[in-house]
Design an enzyme around this catalytic site. Structure first.
Site, short mmCIF file in Angstrom:
data_model
loop_
_atom_site.label_atom_id
_atom_site.label_comp_id
_atom_site.label_asym_id
_atom_site.label_seq_id
_atom_site.Cartn_x
_atom_site.Cartn_y
_atom_site.Cartn_z
N CYS A 123 45.17 -92.16 37.92
CA CYS A 123 45.18 -92.80 39.03
C CYS A 123 46.80 -93.12 39.46
CB CYS A 123 44.57 -94.18 38.89
SG CYS A 123 42.92 -93.87 38.25
N ARG A 176 49.15 -86.12 41.07
CA ARG A 176 48.45 -86.67 40.04
C ARG A 176 47.21 -86.35 40.01
NH1 ARG A 176 51.77 -91.25 37.95
NH2 ARG A 176 49.73 -92.29 37.30
N TRP A 201 41.63 -91.10 39.81
CA TRP A 201 41.44 -89.92 38.93
C TRP A 201 40.07 -90.46 38.25
CZ3 TRP A 201 41.56 -85.01 38.10
CH2 TRP A 201 41.29 -84.63 36.74
N ASN A 218 45.08 -98.63 36.80
CA ASN A 218 45.11 -97.09 36.15
C ASN A 218 44.79 -97.61 34.77
OD1 ASN A 218 45.54 -94.65 35.56
ND2 ASN A 218 47.98 -94.73 35.96
N GLY A 219 43.88 -96.79 34.14
CA GLY A 219 43.88 -96.95 32.79
C GLY A 219 42.40 -97.14 32.28
N GLU A 257 45.02 -69.52 19.77
CA GLU A 257 45.65 -70.35 20.89
C GLU A 257 47.03 -70.02 21.18
OE1 GLU A 257 44.34 -71.59 23.51
OE2 GLU A 257 45.94 -72.82 24.27
N LYS A 302 48.73 -68.51 24.39
CA LYS A 302 49.58 -69.21 25.15
C LYS A 302 50.87 -68.35 25.48
CE LYS A 302 48.31 -72.79 26.68
NZ LYS A 302 46.93 -72.34 26.58
N GLU A 345 49.81 -65.39 28.08
CA GLU A 345 49.74 -66.12 29.36
C GLU A 345 50.82 -66.52 30.27
OE1 GLU A 345 46.93 -69.01 30.20
OE2 GLU A 345 47.26 -69.94 28.37
N HIS A 354 42.94 -55.49 6.38
CA HIS A 354 41.93 -54.78 6.86
C HIS A 354 42.29 -53.96 7.91
CE1 HIS A 354 39.21 -56.50 3.76
NE2 HIS A 354 39.65 -57.72 4.40
N LYS A 358 43.82 -71.58 37.60
CA LYS A 358 43.63 -73.05 36.81
C LYS A 358 42.24 -72.95 36.54
CE LYS A 358 44.48 -76.50 34.38
NZ LYS A 358 45.06 -76.29 32.89
C1 AGP Z 1 44.33 -71.50 29.21
O1 AGP Z 1 45.61 -71.92 28.89
C2 AGP Z 1 44.02 -70.87 30.32
N1 AGP Z 1 44.34 -71.28 31.45
C3 AGP Z 1 42.31 -70.43 30.38
O2 AGP Z 1 42.03 -69.66 29.16
C4 AGP Z 1 41.37 -71.71 30.43
O3 AGP Z 1 41.57 -72.22 29.15
C5 AGP Z 1 40.11 -71.00 30.48
O4 AGP Z 1 39.97 -70.34 32.00
C6 AGP Z 1 39.03 -72.03 30.62
O5 AGP Z 1 39.02 -73.00 31.59
P1 AGP Z 1 38.26 -74.42 31.53
O6 AGP Z 1 38.44 -74.99 30.30
O7 AGP Z 1 38.91 -75.01 32.77
O8 AGP Z 1 36.93 -74.01 31.60
#
Ligand code: AGP
Length: 616
Positions: A2, A27, A75, A101-102, A487, A491, A494, A510, A611
């Site tokens: 928030c 935010r 938020w 906020n919190g 992961e 990272k 991407e 393998h 996103k």
């Molecule tokens: C993660 O860094 C990516 N931006 C992407 O893999 C993301 O995790 C995926 O699209 C799932 O998004 P969500 O958690 O909002 O469902």
């Protein structure tokens, strides 16, 4: 999180409040509001949705000449993102209004007590409970300041709060405990805010509040005072001059939202646990983890986790702990595969959809499919009121605050915390042996992480300089470090556009090991768990083929690295073996961030990515 702003000075307050809220929009929020005092009367105007909805309402207000007020962008964490839950919240007697906020962890207990004394509530929020508590305390206190302090001493959790009251029309009170709040000191005027951008156009001179402090601004404009919450002793503090421009101020001075969100993870872990882990460790065995959202649901006989991308990796990581501590068999599937497979879901099997945005099309479709098949559908989301959150039979929120950068970082950390808590919660409900020792270590995780991050960033920066020229990378891990390897590879891909593959280390022999050469480096996770010895031999196999290796590890019981050799030996602090992943994750995130930044990539908005992938 928030956004809070308060003002007292010589200008009309409301336009300044709304302008400040616009500067806090980054935010993330789902409702907003302002409160001001005019002709001795307390006014509150609020609206769900964007700030434009609030501005439309204000346009119908009589001329607002008040020079004192507070504003808020919410938020949602407790209570849906609706107008009735928007801030400011009025005390029932209308004697004051607050913004917050919190999370007030003990708000239910306070709400019950106030209800018993005749207080009624119009919202689901912890904030309204706090407003009523202050009003109740005012009956016994000698001043508004004392009532404010008495109420805050009873509140447990994290808060930044601001308050106005017709009793003192030109004054704004504010206080902080584990949520940022600061004073902006102008000429004949003062601001309070959760973040610098709210008033940066008017002053660069700020006073940072510390935890357990109360601020009072106004009392004839321009003055500010600080008090200690516990005894109201005055506190003196110098002002600090902020050199940031507006853009960097929105990122707390960090270069990108991603690095800001990586460095926020200690607070995220703490907020994720707030209200779920007993505040008093002595209650761990008796109470254990509390997830009231699930109290009305049967503990599933089996669980199917469905998710995409980083959330899938979090689910894969959580599955081990749900089996180990929850005693529940778990399968994890990529949502885009699950939704087209016509899966067999057994009687008593539940589906858990993990999604930061709560809007990912494949994950939402998977959740709907589970419901069509008559199975319980749970959500684990960060965005309150998102589609998955609304359509799930029950939803757990990660409470990580808005994640602005496209690359998901703090969201995964918070997903892992909630999955661990879920495992302990279901384990307790199933009468499994008590694992409360883990809660003790989990409580110490925010401080451990806070202490470790600066050195991690330094190591990541150096390693990035050496390896940013690689054309491909392997990420290897075993056990809980296998999802982390996936992961880490995601990272790096991407953000830096360097090809990277996450692999179960045992799989190297393998086939994949055929790829190893000096230009195909490996990032190996060799944490001090039961897989350490196996990882050492995997690392040696890679080195025997001239493969360069970055090893992420921890000291042995003698504080040494033992017989580990690597091109980069990245030492993380020792910790409870089940929590080592929470140290390894930010290291992987920082490495990919520093490589991408070094290569001049668009870190917060990588090419081709969104996103939230709301399309198939
Ligand atoms: C993660 O860094 C990516 N931006 C992407 O893999 C993301 O995790 C995926 O699209 C799932 O998004 P969500 O958690 O909002 O469902």
């Amino acid at each position: 999180m928030c956004g809070i702003i308060g003002y007292s000075g010589h200008r009309p307050a409301v336009p300044l409040l709304v302008e400040g809220l616009h500067h806090l929009e980054y935010r993330g929020y789902d409702s907003s509001g302002v409160s001001f005092i005019q002709a001795g009367k307390l006014h509150v105007v609020k609206a769900a949705g964007r700030l434009s909805a609030l501005e439309a309402k204000l346009a119908h207000e009589p001329v607002m000449i008040s020079t004192c007020g507070i504003g808020h962008t919410r938020w949602a964490t407790h209570g849906a993102p609706e107008e009735r839950n928007a801030h400011p919240h009025l005390a029932r007697g209308g004697s004051l209004a607050i913004v917050h906020n919190g999370i007030i962890e003990n708000f239910q207990e306070l709400r019950d007590e106030l209800t018993a004394s005749g207080c009624t509530f119009v919202s689901d929020t912890d904030t309204e409970v706090l407003a009523c508590l202050i009003e109740e305390e005012r009956k016994r206190a000698s001043s508004l300041l004392e009532a404010f302090a008495r109420a805050l001493r009873r509140a447990r959790g994290a808060y930044a709060v601001a308050m106005v009251a017709p009793e003192e029309p030109g004054t704004v009170y504010a206080a902080r405990l584990s949520a940022p709040l600061l004073i902006g000191v102008g000429t004949g005027e003062c601001f309070v805010a959760s973040d610098v951008p709210a008033f940066l156009n008017y002053t660069r001179d700020v006073v940072f509040l510390e935890d357990g402090e109360i601020a009072r601004i106004g009392r004839g404009g321009g003055s500010w005072e600080l008090f200690r919450l516990d005894d109201l002793a005055p506190v003196s503090r110098a002002t600090t001059r902020i050199a940031w421009d507006m853009q960097s101020a929105c990122k707390d001075g960090y270069k990108h939202f991603m690095i800001k969100e990586i460095m926020e993870q200690p607070r995220v872990v703490a907020e994720c646990m707030a209200g779920r882990v007993p505040a008093d460790p002595a209650r761990d065995v008796l109470d254990g983890v509390s997830l009231p959202e699930l109290d009305g649901m049967d503990v599933p006989r089996r669980l199917r986790i469905v998710a995409c991308g980083t959330s899938y990796n979090a689910g894969l990581w959580g599955a081990r702990f749900l089996e180990k501590f929850g005693g529940i068999p778990v399968d994890v599937e990529i949502a885009s595969e699950f939704r087209y497979r016509d899966p067999l879901l057994e009687e008593g099997e539940a589906v858990l959809a993990i999604s930061q945005s709560g809007e990912t099309a494949d994950t939402l479709a998977a959740l709907r499919l589970a419901k069509e098949k008559g199975r319980a559908a749970l959500g684990l989301c960060n965005v309150v009121g998102s589609s998955i959150a609304r359509e799930a039979d029950a939803v757990l929120y990660t409470q990580a605050g808005p994640e602005i950068s496209v690359a998901s970082t703090k969201a995964m950390c918070s997903q892992m915390v909630v999955l661990l808590l879920l495992a302990l919660y279901w384990g307790k409900r199933r009468g499994k042996k008590d694992d409360s020792a883990l809660l003790t270590h989990l409580r110490g995780l925010p401080a451990l992480l806070e202490g470790a991050l600066p050195a991690m960033r330094e190591t990541a920066t150096h390693a990035a300089r050496t390896y940013s020229g690689a054309r491909s990378f392997f990420y290897l891990g075993r056990g809980p470090s296998y999802p982390l390897a996936l992961e880490g590879a995601l990272k790096l891909k991407e953000l830096s556009y360097i090809h990277a593959e996450g692999y179960a280390a045992g799989e190297m022999k393998h086939g994949p090991i055929a790829l190893i050469d000096p230009d195909f480096p490996t990032f190996a996770l060799a944490l001090r768990d039961e897989f350490f010895a196996k990882m050492v031999s995997n690392i040696e196999q890679v080195q025997a083929r001239q493969g360069r290796v970055i090893v992420l590890t921890q000291p042995d019981s003698c504080g040494e690295c033992g017989d580990l050799h690597a091109d980069v030996l990245w030492m993380l602090p020792s910790c409870h073996s089940e929590l080592a992943s929470f140290l390894a994750l930010p290291a992987l995130q920082l490495f990919s961030y520093e490589v991408a930044d070094y290569l001049g990539k668009d870190v917060d908005q990588p090419r081709n990515l969104a996103k939230s992938v709301t399309v198939e």
